[in-house]
Motif scaffolding. Structure first.
Motif, short mmCIF file in Angstrom:
data_model
loop_
_atom_site.label_atom_id
_atom_site.label_comp_id
_atom_site.label_asym_id
_atom_site.label_seq_id
_atom_site.Cartn_x
_atom_site.Cartn_y
_atom_site.Cartn_z
N LEU A 121 -9.89 -1.31 -3.72
CA LEU A 121 -9.81 -1.13 -5.18
C LEU A 121 -9.67 0.34 -5.57
CD1 LEU A 121 -12.44 -3.73 -6.38
CD2 LEU A 121 -10.00 -3.78 -6.86
N GLU A 122 -10.28 1.21 -4.80
CA GLU A 122 -10.20 2.63 -5.12
C GLU A 122 -8.76 3.14 -5.01
OE1 GLU A 122 -12.11 6.92 -3.69
OE2 GLU A 122 -12.94 5.03 -2.93
N ALA A 123 -8.08 2.75 -3.93
CA ALA A 123 -6.68 3.15 -3.75
C ALA A 123 -5.79 2.51 -4.82
CB ALA A 123 -6.19 2.75 -2.36
N ALA A 124 -6.08 1.25 -5.14
CA ALA A 124 -5.30 0.57 -6.18
C ALA A 124 -5.42 1.29 -7.51
CB ALA A 124 -5.75 -0.88 -6.31
N GLN A 125 -6.65 1.72 -7.84
CA GLN A 125 -6.88 2.44 -9.09
C GLN A 125 -6.11 3.75 -9.10
OE1 GLN A 125 -9.16 1.51 -11.70
NE2 GLN A 125 -8.33 3.24 -12.86
N LEU A 130 -10.16 -1.44 -13.74
CA LEU A 130 -8.72 -1.45 -13.45
C LEU A 130 -8.01 -2.52 -14.27
CD1 LEU A 130 -6.25 -0.54 -11.92
CD2 LEU A 130 -6.97 -1.95 -9.98
N LEU A 131 -8.63 -3.69 -14.37
CA LEU A 131 -8.04 -4.77 -15.17
C LEU A 131 -7.90 -4.34 -16.63
CD1 LEU A 131 -7.02 -7.68 -15.42
CD2 LEU A 131 -9.39 -8.41 -15.75
N ASP A 132 -8.92 -3.70 -17.16
CA ASP A 132 -8.87 -3.24 -18.55
C ASP A 132 -7.77 -2.18 -18.74
OD1 ASP A 132 -10.11 -3.12 -21.28
OD2 ASP A 132 -10.44 -1.03 -20.69
N HIS A 133 -7.63 -1.30 -17.75
CA HIS A 133 -6.59 -0.27 -17.80
C HIS A 133 -5.20 -0.90 -17.84
CE1 HIS A 133 -4.78 3.58 -17.46
NE2 HIS A 133 -4.56 3.57 -16.15
N GLU A 157 7.66 2.32 -9.67
CA GLU A 157 7.58 0.99 -9.06
C GLU A 157 7.04 1.07 -7.64
OE1 GLU A 157 10.70 -1.80 -9.69
OE2 GLU A 157 11.35 -0.86 -11.57
N ALA A 158 7.36 2.15 -6.93
CA ALA A 158 6.83 2.32 -5.57
C ALA A 158 5.31 2.48 -5.61
CB ALA A 158 7.48 3.53 -4.90
N ARG A 159 4.80 3.24 -6.56
CA ARG A 159 3.35 3.44 -6.67
C ARG A 159 2.64 2.12 -7.04
NH1 ARG A 159 5.28 8.55 -9.03
NH2 ARG A 159 4.76 10.19 -7.51
N LEU A 160 3.25 1.34 -7.92
CA LEU A 160 2.65 0.05 -8.25
C LEU A 160 2.72 -0.92 -7.07
CD1 LEU A 160 3.73 -0.55 -11.97
CD2 LEU A 160 1.52 0.20 -11.09
N THR A 161 3.78 -0.80 -6.27
CA THR A 161 3.85 -1.61 -5.05
C THR A 161 2.67 -1.27 -4.13
OG1 THR A 161 6.24 -1.98 -5.05
CG2 THR A 161 5.15 -1.91 -2.89
N LEU A 162 2.40 0.02 -3.96
CA LEU A 162 1.28 0.44 -3.12
C LEU A 162 -0.06 0.01 -3.74
CD1 LEU A 162 2.60 3.98 -2.14
CD2 LEU A 162 2.33 2.01 -0.61
N ALA A 163 -0.12 -0.02 -5.07
CA ALA A 163 -1.34 -0.49 -5.74
C ALA A 163 -1.56 -1.97 -5.48
CB ALA A 163 -1.25 -0.21 -7.24
N ILE A 164 -0.49 -2.75 -5.55
CA ILE A 164 -0.60 -4.20 -5.31
C ILE A 164 -1.02 -4.47 -3.86
CG2 ILE A 164 0.73 -6.34 -5.14
CD1 ILE A 164 2.39 -5.29 -7.56
N ILE A 165 -0.41 -3.73 -2.92
CA ILE A 165 -0.79 -3.89 -1.51
C ILE A 165 -2.26 -3.54 -1.32
CG2 ILE A 165 -0.41 -2.99 0.82
CD1 ILE A 165 2.56 -2.64 0.01
N ALA A 166 -2.71 -2.46 -1.97
CA ALA A 166 -4.12 -2.07 -1.87
C ALA A 166 -5.04 -3.17 -2.41
CB ALA A 166 -4.34 -0.76 -2.62
N LEU A 167 -4.65 -3.81 -3.50
CA LEU A 167 -5.45 -4.91 -4.05
C LEU A 167 -5.54 -6.06 -3.06
CD1 LEU A 167 -4.29 -5.19 -7.79
CD2 LEU A 167 -6.51 -4.42 -6.94
N ARG A 168 -4.41 -6.38 -2.44
CA ARG A 168 -4.40 -7.48 -1.48
C ARG A 168 -5.25 -7.17 -0.25
NH1 ARG A 168 2.13 -8.73 -1.75
NH2 ARG A 168 2.11 -9.76 -3.80
N GLU A 169 -5.38 -5.89 0.06
CA GLU A 169 -6.16 -5.50 1.23
C GLU A 169 -7.60 -5.14 0.86
OE1 GLU A 169 -3.80 -2.34 2.83
OE2 GLU A 169 -2.43 -3.71 3.88
N GLY A 170 -7.97 -5.33 -0.42
CA GLY A 170 -9.34 -5.12 -0.85
C GLY A 170 -9.72 -3.68 -1.12
N THR A 194 -2.31 3.21 -9.41
CA THR A 194 -1.99 2.71 -10.76
C THR A 194 -2.00 3.84 -11.77
OG1 THR A 194 -2.95 0.55 -10.24
CG2 THR A 194 -2.65 1.08 -12.56
N GLU A 195 -3.02 4.71 -11.71
CA GLU A 195 -3.10 5.82 -12.64
C GLU A 195 -1.90 6.76 -12.47
OE1 GLU A 195 -6.86 7.60 -11.96
OE2 GLU A 195 -8.00 6.03 -13.01
N ASP A 196 -1.52 7.01 -11.22
CA ASP A 196 -0.33 7.86 -10.98
C ASP A 196 0.92 7.22 -11.57
OD1 ASP A 196 -1.85 9.71 -9.68
OD2 ASP A 196 -1.24 9.14 -7.66
#
Length: 413
Positions: free
Chosen positions: A354-358, A399-402, A339-352, A361-363
């Motif tokens: 996408l590479e960090a979000a991907q 990322l959306l497809d994943h 859940e912590a990693r997905l939190t960081l992924a969501i924050i990365a998405l909000r900050e634009g 999310t994979e982790d």
């Protein structure tokens, strides 16, 4: 008369000499087979009318009636019955009869060693919740619950009976948590309610409070947000001084965060932190049903992400990942880290980013130990973020497809 023979011993001997089974004697005397069994075991003595009939059927020549009157002197009677039948009151010149009754009241097939082993096993199972495969752990917990039920069917003292019910309560709570992690909503609710009933029967406030905590968790992940604070209050009232009150405050804070009530979020976080400060660090913080300071980062992370305080949310998320790591690199709390990693992924998405979000999310999705309902909630947040913020960005499509593939692979709740 055999001077050392009790009523139960004589009844069994005479029945066997007559070639009768307990069921056959039951039909002949209209006295239930279970009552005959209990009488032969020394756990029950019939009334005079039944004894006369038994004596006649077994051709005992008055032996059973004599033993019945003798043995009943050792049976303690309510005062109102003693007034009507003074001949059956414990004679004052036979004080050893009192100690004999006391000994029989304390007779047990369980004992302290068995209870100690059961308590240790239940705690170990609760400590394994964060990292073990939920289906395997659920099966093992059910085996121990069956074992506890068998112990309850044996001869136990009143104290042992309550301790066994308490053990069953913790096992049932654990089973409910695991079932919900697996997406088994209906069985999880059945287990939660069973735990609540066991808590109420034993007067165990913590078990009652944790059953309300499960209700709060279920409601939070099923978008029944307005009911969460009510469950939290009910749980805190059941066990105001137990550490579960901290988790209940956190669940209420998360519900207010999802409803957009920022003032209440901070109020509940402050309340939870105040409650947390009252408790010493537990000896086994990995036990799912105790709260320790390291868990607070996990609660705060979720709340700050939901209200848009990205910096605070990221700080707590990184701390959760750090605390989840064992010295050998494996994770002691993989679900929290996910859940912590997905939190960081969501924050990365909000900050634009996408590479960090991907990457985050994979982790996260590579983790095997997961809660289906919580994962569905968080991946749903990510899908919404992608569609709202990056709908026109071709780089977001992978990322959306994943995420959509991962959601489709979840067991149906």
């Amino acid at each position: 008369m055999r001077c050392m023979e009790t009523f139960g011993q004589a009844l069994r001997r005479l029945r066997q000499q007559a070639g009768l089974s307990q069921a056959e004697l039951s039909r002949a005397t209209k006295w239930s087979q279970s009552q005959i069994s209990r009488a032969e075991s020394g756990n029950s003595i019939p009334d005079e009318t039944t004894t006369r009939l038994l004596d006649t059927v077994l051709q005992a020549g008055g032996l059973l009636l004599t033993l019945q009157q003798h043995d009943r002197r050792g049976v303690l009677m309510p005062p109102e019955r003693a007034e009507r039948a003074p001949d059956l009151v414990l004679p004052i010149d036979e004080p050893w009869s009192v100690s004999d009754v006391a000994r029989r009241l304390h007779r047990t097939d369980v004992g302290p060693q068995t209870l100690e082993q059961l308590r240790g096993t239940v705690e170990n199972l609760c400590c394994e919740y964060p990292w073990r495969d939920p289906a395997t752990l659920r099966g093992e917990a059910k085996v121990w619950l069956e074992y506890t039920a068998k112990l309850l069917d044996s001869r136990v003292t009143f104290r042992e009976h309550r301790e066994l019910l308490v053990a069953a309560g913790w096992l049932t709570l654990l089973i409910g948590c695991l079932e919900y992690d697996m997406g088994l909503k209906r069985p999880a609710e059945i287990s939660r309610n069973a735990a609540f009933q066991l808590g109420r029967e034993t007067g165990h406030g913590e078990i009652i409070a944790w059953s309300h905590e499960l209700s709060a968790w279920f409601a939070l992940t099923q978008d029944r947000l307005r009911s969460v604070p009510s469950y939290a209050r009910a749980g805190q009232q059941a066990a105001p001084h137990a550490s579960v009150a901290v988790q209940l405050a956190a669940q209420a804070a998360k519900a207010h965060a999802r409803m957009g009530d920022h003032d209440q979020v901070q109020k509940m976080l402050d309340e939870g932190f105040r409650l947390l400060d009252k408790h010493d660090r537990p000896s086994r913080p990995e036990n799912h049903f105790v709260i320790d300071p390291t868990k607070w980062d996990f609660y705060a992370m979720d709340c700050y992400r939901l209200v848009g305080e990205h910096k605070k949310a990221a700080e707590h998320a990184h701390e959760v990942i750090h605390l989840a790591q064992r010295p050998d690199g494996t994770e002691r709390s993989p679900m929290r880290a996910l859940e912590a990693r997905l939190t960081l992924a969501i924050i990365a998405l909000r900050e634009g980013d996408l590479e960090a979000a991907q990457s985050w999310t994979e982790d996260a999705l590579s983790t095997d130990r997961r809660s289906v309902m919580s994962l569905a909630l968080l991946t749903g947040e990510m899908v919404s973020e992608l569609r709202q913020r990056h709908d026109k960005d071709p780089a977001a499509a992978a990322l959306l497809d994943h995420l959509l593939t991962a959601r489709r692979a979840l067991p149906p709740a």
